[in-house]
Write an enzyme that holds these catalytic residues in place. Structure first.
Site, PDB file in Angstrom:
ATOM      1  N   SER A 123       0.833  -1.193   0.000  1.00  0.00           N
ATOM      2  CA  SER A 123       0.000   0.000   0.000  1.00  0.00           C
ATOM      3  C   SER A 123       0.871   1.247   0.000  1.00  0.00           C
ATOM      4  CB  SER A 123      -0.903   0.003   1.229  1.00  0.00           C
ATOM      5  OG  SER A 123      -0.133   0.268   2.381  1.00  0.00           O
ATOM      6  N   LYS A 124       0.235   2.365  -0.257  1.00  0.00           N
ATOM      7  CA  LYS A 124       0.907   3.653  -0.289  1.00  0.00           C
ATOM      8  C   LYS A 124       1.704   3.898   1.002  1.00  0.00           C
ATOM      9  CE  LYS A 124      -0.628   8.448   0.161  1.00  0.00           C
ATOM     10  NZ  LYS A 124       0.593   8.723   0.843  1.00  0.00           N
ATOM     11  N   ARG A 125       1.092   3.500   2.110  1.00  0.00           N
ATOM     12  CA  ARG A 125       1.731   3.692   3.409  1.00  0.00           C
ATOM     13  C   ARG A 125       3.089   2.994   3.524  1.00  0.00           C
ATOM     14  NH1 ARG A 125      -0.022   5.485   7.868  1.00  0.00           N
ATOM     15  NH2 ARG A 125      -1.974   6.639   7.978  1.00  0.00           N
ATOM     16  N   GLY A 129       5.212   2.500   1.205  1.00  0.00           N
ATOM     17  CA  GLY A 129       6.205   3.296   0.504  1.00  0.00           C
ATOM     18  C   GLY A 129       6.694   4.441   1.380  1.00  0.00           C
ATOM     19  N   ASP A 130       5.760   5.133   2.018  1.00  0.00           N
ATOM     20  CA  ASP A 130       6.121   6.251   2.890  1.00  0.00           C
ATOM     21  C   ASP A 130       6.966   5.764   4.059  1.00  0.00           C
ATOM     22  OD1 ASP A 130       4.526   7.722   1.232  1.00  0.00           O
ATOM     23  OD2 ASP A 130       2.784   7.710   2.556  1.00  0.00           O
TER      24      ASP A 130
END
Length: 512
Positions: free
Chosen positions: A274-276, A278-279
RNA sequence: GGUCCGUUCGUCUAACGGUUAGGACUCAAGAUUUUCAUUCUUGCAAUAGGGGUUCGAUUCCCCUACGGACUACCA
């Protein structure tokens, strides 16, 4: 070879395209191109609630950057509203096709494969809550549909009346009871499901006159003459419904072949990427940078300095392999070698390290002149002025040690500007006693040298130091310290040769 | 909970039912480079568990465990 092969990538414009989505698009593209077929981009925007401004253009731009350009379908900036030679099935945006779905839904009702349902969201929600309280789950299916508020439990007169008075009704597919649905997936093989375990899905809603995904998908795939559907694993549970829809609509013969791709998983722990992640872990999850309405930025592979070829190559190998030990494939080579049968069934944990490695492999294959052009903006930003020739020579000295163009500066800034500090550790180790005196003498000697070619310096330097009887290691390292500022970099002769006589002498004079 | 899908080194993966279970990334060691990196060589490291079928199972079947997806008037 079957140049009638037609595949589609059908994303929903609810946000930026995730790298898993790019992989799905890529596999579709490879599959089509290998067969001389057509790759279509269709936008599935039947959910007006979740529409996100800019998402569609993002998708188009991302595919473009990756080099997987659709042959047919929505175009960037241009609204293809009516069929043309290139776009025979236009429009390709489902919101613009809304009028054509209802007739199929009604047709299903008339044939007895579907029915009108009048239950309000509140009523259904209540039933769900009640079932939950009893530790059960509410399923709108063959067991209870006769007891609910729909055209099966009303007379046709009542149905007609409700239909005309209200506009919040839906059409549900009437899933048959106890029927074995035998399906085939190109990656997973045979799959069986008993229809009794399935529920009656909403396929069309009067509230917005729009179909839900299932109907829109099947109708459009049929109308657009799609031959093969390659999509994410999240669709596998609805494959039986789709099979049934083809059958009920009388399109059994035209039903495409299906392949369901496993998900991309997060690098650590469990679950899908998920995007998270990556962060949290510091890598992009999206092909291109994305700014949401709140102004939050999500990094992209492009902005991180990845080459699209590397990104695509890496993505292709996340769940597929050619069966050989070759790992570097151009898009054309992927088209040649791809086969859906060799797609891996299980989910793949994404490995950012390997992604970097791919980019490194590609940067090594680039022309130096191209790297120069890519590096120039960074030099300009630093206020450095030098010839392309000089930059090219500098880059060729360090190109084997970088994975990204943006790493060049940190690796060889001293080739463009004198060091402004000297590593104390290196200084403590080598800069001792009479070293300054020797360096002074060495500098004077270099002043008399005309030929500053790498070859000449390489021969001359050690010979001179040896002749003087100075400590080789200390002198060489001290020399490097004065020229570079620390203990790193290419061979000292390479550096001296590139810096040239004037700059070399100047740096030695600066001393410490 | 139910349905479906899956499970080989830490990770990505290879292996007609017969291989010392191979490669890549990461990591470690050595060589080279009077630095650092590169490069080269070597090494570490896996068939989830249990039953079958078979002369022989990573491979076929079953069970268990674990993981995942789905279970919306979202896609």
């Amino acid at each position: 070879m079957n140049n009638n092969t037609r595949v589609r990538f059908a994303p929903s414009p609810t946000g930026p395209l995730h790298m898993g989505g790019v992989r799905t698009a890529l596999y579709n593209y490879l599959y089509a191109k290998q067969r001389g077929g057509t790759f279509i981009l269709r936008i599935e925007d039947t959910d007006s609630q979740r529409f996100v401004e800019g998402a569609e253009n993002y998708i188009i731009e991302a595919l473009e950057w990756c080099g997987i350009t659709p042959d047919e379908g929505v175009q960037n900036g241009e609204i293809v509203t009516s069929p043309s030679e290139k776009h025979p099935h236009a429009p390709y945006r489902q919101s613009m096709r809304k009028d054509l779905y209802k007739e199929y839904a009604v047709q299903l009702v008339e044939k007895g494969h579907a029915y009108y349902a009048f239950d309000s969201s509140e009523e259904l929600e209540k039933l769900r809550k009640e079932a939950e309280a009893k530790g059960e789950s509410f399923t709108y299916n063959h067991k209870i549909r006769e007891t609910l508020n729909n055209s099966l439990s009303h007379t046709s007169d009542e149905t007609i009346k409700i239909l005309s008075e209200r506009n919040d009704w839906v059409i549900r597919y009437k899933m048959p009871q106890d029927q074995n649905i035998e399906m085939y997936d190109m990656i997973r093989g045979k799959i069986d499901v008993n229809s009794s375990t399935l529920d009656d899905k909403v396929i069309w809603k009067a509230s917005d006159s729009l179909p839900t995904y299932h109907l829109a998908n099947v109708v459009d795939d049929f109308l657009m003459q799609i031959t093969d559907v390659i999509r994410g694993e999240e669709w596998l549970p609805s494959l039986p419904l789709h099979y049934m829809l083809y059958e009920s609509l009388g399109w059994k013969e035209e039903r495409p072949s299906f392949a369901h791709l496993s998900l991309l998983l997060k690098p650590d722990g469990k679950g899908k990427l998920s995007k998270r992640d990556g962060d949290r872990l510091g890598f992009p999850v999206f092909p291109l940078e994305w700014k949401n309405q709140q102004g939050d930025r999500s990094g992209g592979y492009r902005e991180d300095g990845y080459y699209p070829e590397a990104f695509i190559n890496m993505l292709a190998f996340l769940g597929w392999n050619p069966g050989t030990e070759k790992e570097i494939f151009s898009l054309e080579e992927l088209v040649q070698s791809f086969s859906i049968e060799r797609v891996v069934k299980s989910g793949a944990k994404f490995n950012p390290e390997k992604a970097k490695w791919y980019n490194q492999e590609y940067i090594r294959k680039k022309e130096i002149s191209q790297l120069v052009q890519e590096f120039k903006p960074i030099l300009e930003e630093k206020g450095i002025k030098c010839s392309d020739q000089y930059t090219a020579e500098a880059i060729s000295l360090i190109r084997d040690r970088i994975a990204f163009v943006h790493e060049i500066w940190d690796l060889c800034d001293y080739l463009f500007t004198p060091p402004n500090s000297y590593d104390p550790k290196v200084k403590a180790k080598f800069w001792k006693e009479d070293i300054p005196v020797h360096i002074e003498e060495l500098k004077n000697h270099l002043s008399s040298v005309e030929d500053f070619s790498k070859e000449n310096i390489e021969a001359l330097l050690p010979a001179y130091i040896k002749e003087k009887g100075w400590p080789m290691g200390k002198i060489m390292n001290s020399l490097r310290l004065l020229l570079v500022g620390e203990s790193k970099g290419p061979g000292i002769a390479d550096i001296i040769s590139l810096l040239g006589k004037e700059e070399t002498i100047a740096r030695l004079e600066k001393k410490i």
